[in-house]
Design a protein around this motif. Structure first.
Motif, mmCIF file in Angstrom:
data_model
loop_
_atom_site.group_PDB
_atom_site.id
_atom_site.type_symbol
_atom_site.label_atom_id
_atom_site.label_comp_id
_atom_site.label_asym_id
_atom_site.label_seq_id
_atom_site.Cartn_x
_atom_site.Cartn_y
_atom_site.Cartn_z
ATOM 1 N N ARG A 71 6.085 -0.572 -1.645
ATOM 2 C CA ARG A 71 5.960 0.857 -1.349
ATOM 3 C C ARG A 71 6.694 1.207 -0.054
ATOM 4 N NH1 ARG A 71 6.137 5.981 -2.337
ATOM 5 N NH2 ARG A 71 4.759 7.268 -1.075
ATOM 6 N N LYS B 268 -2.414 6.050 6.197
ATOM 7 C CA LYS B 268 -1.295 6.505 5.365
ATOM 8 C C LYS B 268 -0.037 6.652 6.228
ATOM 9 C CE LYS B 268 -4.058 8.909 1.879
ATOM 10 N NZ LYS B 268 -4.365 10.202 1.244
ATOM 11 N N ARG C 204 -2.830 2.162 -0.254
ATOM 12 C CA ARG C 204 -2.568 2.253 -1.687
ATOM 13 C C ARG C 204 -3.785 1.826 -2.510
ATOM 14 N NH1 ARG C 204 2.627 2.570 -4.114
ATOM 15 N NH2 ARG C 204 2.259 3.382 -6.212
#
Length: 375
Positions: A83, A23, A60
């Motif tokens: 993103r 992440k 994701r």
């Protein structure tokens, strides 16, 4: 201080993402955004080359490891790129700093008109006060035309826009004689000149992080490329982007690779680094001396052997008898034609081919000597 300088900053997935989860490390990205905005406000032209699209896409889609299959990787990059740019845009917008997204493939840099257009686009964005954010267009890039890693891409962008600085932000604070995580007695390397860079032997692993593609060896390759076209290159820690301005101001942070003498011949830079060579020509000692020491064009008489499949106007490597590359250039004939005329005098070409395509195989204006830009 000269504030009309151009700076390229490359940040790797290992700095952008949390190693355990993949992440985004938002605190690092926020610090990077603040630093780049400050540099822009000080008058520098700034380009960010950002990895992370595949890593963000994996996060994701809740994937636990980076995919191997190219089509899957390209699909995941398409998920992650949107993103990633959204995160950058939100953070830069909070500081009133406009950004632009530029997705490149090697093909854009191989065609001269596209190469020039890309340079003009960067210049126009700088005029508008915009920070371009660059990544490889993973969604459409084919394997043989991929940059391979964003270290190489950042060096090619630095060459394209004639940058002054290239910062490669990674997960170590500087270059060491070996990986300090594996070899505790590894020695830090603070400054590397061009001669040392050619001779540099470090235990630089090819493997990047779980989520990335690079390693220290790709960073050294990028440093060789960038410094050869006059770009001062620095490897430093990605978790401390605030150090960039300190380094520009002369503080001893990271590893600095000293730039070679700058040459503003944009066409030669394009031939050397924008094009992918499609073949090899092996030359005799006389031809090697003529092109490397006397600045002559390459003639058919000096060619010993032809390798590869290429057309006229493609780039090829020019090698000595041992296969050592001494130059590269754009050929005026394809490989079949050169095979027919190699070893012969230029005035025999019309008889051997049935037509006259010109006396030179590679004209000196289309020839670059061993990574330098001699006129």
């Amino acid at each position: 201080m000269n504030h009309s300088q151009t700076i390229v900053i490359k940040i790797g997935t290992s700095s952008l993402a949390q190693p355990e989860t993949g992440k985004l490390a938002l605190s690092t990205i926020a610090a990077l955004v603040e630093t780049l905005t400050e540099l822009r406000q000080l008058g520098y032209d700034v380009v960010l080359v950002s990895s992370g699209a595949v890593g963000v896409g994996c996060s994701r889609l809740k994937l636990t490891e980076r995919p191997k299959k190219i089509a899957t990787k390209q699909a995941i990059a398409a998920v992650g790129q949107g993103r990633l740019i959204r995160v950058y845009d939100d953070l830069f917008t909070a500081l009133n700093q406009p950004i632009a997204q530029i997705l490149l493939t090697r093909r854009e840099l191989m065609e001269r008109s596209c190469y020039v257009n890309a340079k003009n686009t960067f210049d126009a964005l700088f005029e508008l006060g915009v920070i371009p954010i660059v990544n490889e267009n993973d969604t459409v890039a084919i394997e043989e035309l991929k940059f391979g890693d964003n270290d190489t891409l950042s060096a090619l962008v630095a060459s394209l826009i004639n940058a002054n600085w290239l910062f490669i932000l990674t997960d170590v604070d500087r270059l060491y004689s070996a990986d300090p995580r594996t070899f505790p007695d590894a020695k830090p390397i603070k400054v590397v000149n061009s001669l040392q860079l050619d001779q540099l032997q470090v235990k630089a692993g090819n493997k990047g992080s779980q989520w990335g593609t690079g390693g220290m060896s790709t960073k050294l390759t990028a440093a060789r490329l960038a410094t050869s076209v006059g770009v001062t290159t620095v490897i430093t820690h990605g978790k401390k982007p605030e150090n960039l301005l300190k380094i520009i101001n002369g503080e001893d942070i990271g590893t600095k690779f000293e730039a070679q003498l700058k040459n503003d011949n944009a066409r030669k830079r394009w031939i050397a680094y924008g094009l992918l060579p499609r073949g090899k020509l092996y030359l005799d000692k006389g031809a090697v001396k003529a092109i490397s020491q006397k600045g002559k064009s390459l003639l058919a008489a000096g060619i010993l052997k032809v390798e590869g499949s290429f057309d006229s106007a493609d780039a090829v490597q020019l090698c000595d008898e041992t296969g050592q590359e001494i130059a590269r250039g754009i050929v005026n004939y394809n490989q079949e034609e050169i095979n027919k005329i190699k070893g012969n005098h230029s005035n025999q070409i019309p008889e051997l081919l049935g037509y006259d395509g010109g006396g030179t195989i590679v004209h000196r204006d289309n020839l670059v000597i061993n990574g330098t830009f001699k006129n």
